[in-house]
Design a protein around this motif. Structure first.
Motif, short mmCIF file in Angstrom:
data_model
loop_
_atom_site.label_atom_id
_atom_site.label_comp_id
_atom_site.label_asym_id
_atom_site.label_seq_id
_atom_site.Cartn_x
_atom_site.Cartn_y
_atom_site.Cartn_z
N UNK A 250 0.83 -1.21 0.00
CA UNK A 250 0.00 0.00 0.00
C UNK A 250 0.86 1.26 0.00
N UNK A 251 1.93 1.25 0.79
CA UNK A 251 2.83 2.40 0.84
C UNK A 251 3.50 2.65 -0.51
N UNK A 252 3.95 1.58 -1.15
CA UNK A 252 4.58 1.72 -2.47
C UNK A 252 3.59 2.22 -3.51
N UNK A 365 16.15 6.59 -4.95
CA UNK A 365 15.64 7.87 -4.48
C UNK A 365 14.22 7.74 -3.94
N UNK A 366 13.37 6.99 -4.66
CA UNK A 366 11.99 6.77 -4.21
C UNK A 366 12.00 6.03 -2.88
N UNK A 367 12.81 4.98 -2.79
CA UNK A 367 12.86 4.20 -1.54
C UNK A 367 13.38 5.05 -0.38
N UNK A 368 14.35 5.92 -0.67
CA UNK A 368 14.89 6.79 0.38
C UNK A 368 13.84 7.77 0.88
N UNK A 369 12.92 8.15 -0.01
CA UNK A 369 11.87 9.11 0.37
C UNK A 369 10.80 8.47 1.26
N UNK A 370 10.74 7.16 1.25
CA UNK A 370 9.77 6.44 2.10
C UNK A 370 10.44 6.15 3.43
N UNK A 372 9.72 5.18 6.38
CA UNK A 372 9.43 4.02 7.23
C UNK A 372 9.60 2.69 6.51
N UNK A 373 10.15 2.71 5.30
CA UNK A 373 10.22 1.47 4.52
C UNK A 373 11.06 0.41 5.22
N UNK A 379 9.39 -5.24 10.20
CA UNK A 379 8.16 -5.70 10.83
C UNK A 379 7.56 -6.88 10.07
N UNK A 380 7.62 -6.82 8.74
CA UNK A 380 7.11 -7.93 7.93
C UNK A 380 7.87 -9.22 8.23
N UNK A 381 9.18 -9.10 8.41
CA UNK A 381 9.98 -10.27 8.75
C UNK A 381 9.57 -10.82 10.11
#
Length: 411
Positions: A250-252, A365-370, A372-373, A379-381
């Motif tokens: 959902x976040x992605x 860059x997109x991942x860095x902007x998230x 809480x990723x 948490x998923x682990x």
């Protein structure tokens, strides 16, 4: 046709030199496990071969089970007769008669004298056995170069083995002799076939499945468990990790990068699978990628996705056509399950125009902007549920990061 024994032949493992005995011991253990439902069957181990004395157990179910033993290239049903010429000849004649050969069948006898005190040489036995057979079956035609029917006569001290049929086995390497890997198992056609291919090459596999409940149904999850159960039929048992992926997905989807969402999802999946691999002692990841099949499987996409893990990424199907993958799925028994119409998380939020040449710097860059990723991945682990699947047993679910506490009961 009644038989007394089965002969199992090894393939590549005969080339393993000093390690050969270790590979054969693993294959022997696999055979023993699969023979558990047939208590009267007896395993006789010889150098380079395994014999199974049926002792009244049914032939066909045991053959079907032995075709799942990795490392075994072929299987032959055997009839045993005393190692005396006056017994070998009439039994060989009856054996060929019971095969019901067609007129004009090209025929050959191949004798092998393993027991050297036997009074007749191999060459003599070829003639002594073939003559009476040709008299009793005049419809046969001798062809020593390209026979359609080859009767093998193997003379041993404890008895002479008569056999002709050669049934293909699974081949490859014995189960688990080449280490452990994590299989990313979806509900599609490709990943179960990749898992079977990994098993065949001597890998022990644990399955990782990502679910996005409530976006995906429990039926979709059960479908994947059923696919893993088919693989467990080859492996004996399989550990499966069910990863909650809803929050990350959902976040992605809300990142504003619609054309990159599939690539971003798969990068997160590999990060999670890598952590699970490290926790469970696996040394590689296995995927069902086939080059160019979809947008995420272009060379550029696979390069961008694979950058997130330091573990080897094994892609058994990468150069395989879809038609061939489907044929393999039908052969191993996963195809009918894979085409059931239950969506998994990989089919959610699919963009109209997914990127086929994603830019690695843009992805990072997109991942860095998230912000809480990383926490969501951790948490998923931690929230991953682990189950152990063994054919014929009912799975009792328990959420835990420690796979060893999973409970199972018989049906």
């Amino acid at each position: 046709m009644e038989y007394d024994m089965l002969l199992l032949r090894f393939g590549e493992i005969i080339l393993k030199g000093r390690n050969r005995s270790r590979f054969e011991k693993v294959a022997h253990k696999h055979v023993k496990a699969l023979l558990h439902p047939f208590p009267r069957a007896e395993i006789i181990k010889e150098y380079g071969r395994i014999y199974i004395a049926l002792n009244g157990e049914p032939l066909e179910p045991i053959v079907a089970a032995m075709k799942n033993v990795f490392g075994v290239t072929s299987i032959s049903p055997i009839r045993v007769t005393p190692s005396r010429l006056e017994d070998i000849i009439p039994n060989a004649v009856n054996f060929v008669k019971e095969l019901g050969v067609a007129p004009g069948t090209r025929f050959k006898v191949s004798a092998r004298r393993v027991w050297k005190p036997f009074p007749h040489s191999t060459h003599e036995m070829n003639k002594l056995v073939s003559g009476p057979i040709l008299n009793a079956c005049p419809e046969l035609k001798v062809d020593v170069h390209d026979p359609e029917l080859e009767l093998r006569v193997e003379i041993r001290e404890q008895g002479t083995y008569l056999f002709s049929e050669v049934i293909p086995g699974a081949g490859g390497f014995p189960l688990g002799t080449n280490g452990k890997a994590m299989l990313l198992l979806s509900g599609g056609i490709d990943s179960p076939v990749a898992g079977w291919s990994a098993l065949r090459r001597g890998l022990e596999i644990e399955c990782v499945h990502f679910h996005s409940y409530p976006f995906t149904s429990k039926k979709a999850e059960q479908k994947v468990i059923d696919l893993a159960t088919v693989l467990a039929g080859f492996a004996g048992s399989i550990k499966m990790h069910l990863v909650p992926f809803t929050e990350i997905q959902t976040t992605l989807a809300q990142s504003g990068q619609e054309n990159l969402i599939i690539t971003l999802m798969r990068r997160s999946m590999l990060r999670i699978a890598t952590k699970l691999a490290e926790r469970n002692g696996a040394l590689a990841l296995v995927t069902g990628d086939s080059l160019g099949q979809v947008a995420s499987q272009t060379l550029s996409s696979m390069n961008a996705i694979g950058r997130v893990t330091d573990l080897p990424l094994l892609r058994p199907l990468v150069m395989t056509d879809k038609v061939d993958i489907i044929a393999m799925a039908q052969q191993i028994g996963t195809y009918d399950l894979s085409i059931l119409p239950y969506e998994d998380c990989c089919t959610l939020f699919v963009p109209k125009s997914p990127a086929t040449n994603p830019n690695l710097h843009v992805l990072e860059s997109v991942e860095h902007s998230l912000k809480d990723l990383d926490q969501m991945i951790a948490k998923a682990v931690e929230d991953t549920e682990t189950i152990v699947i063994r054919p014929g047993r009912r799975i009792v679910r328990r959420e835990s990061t420690e796979a060893d506490v999973v409970q199972e009961n018989w049906f």
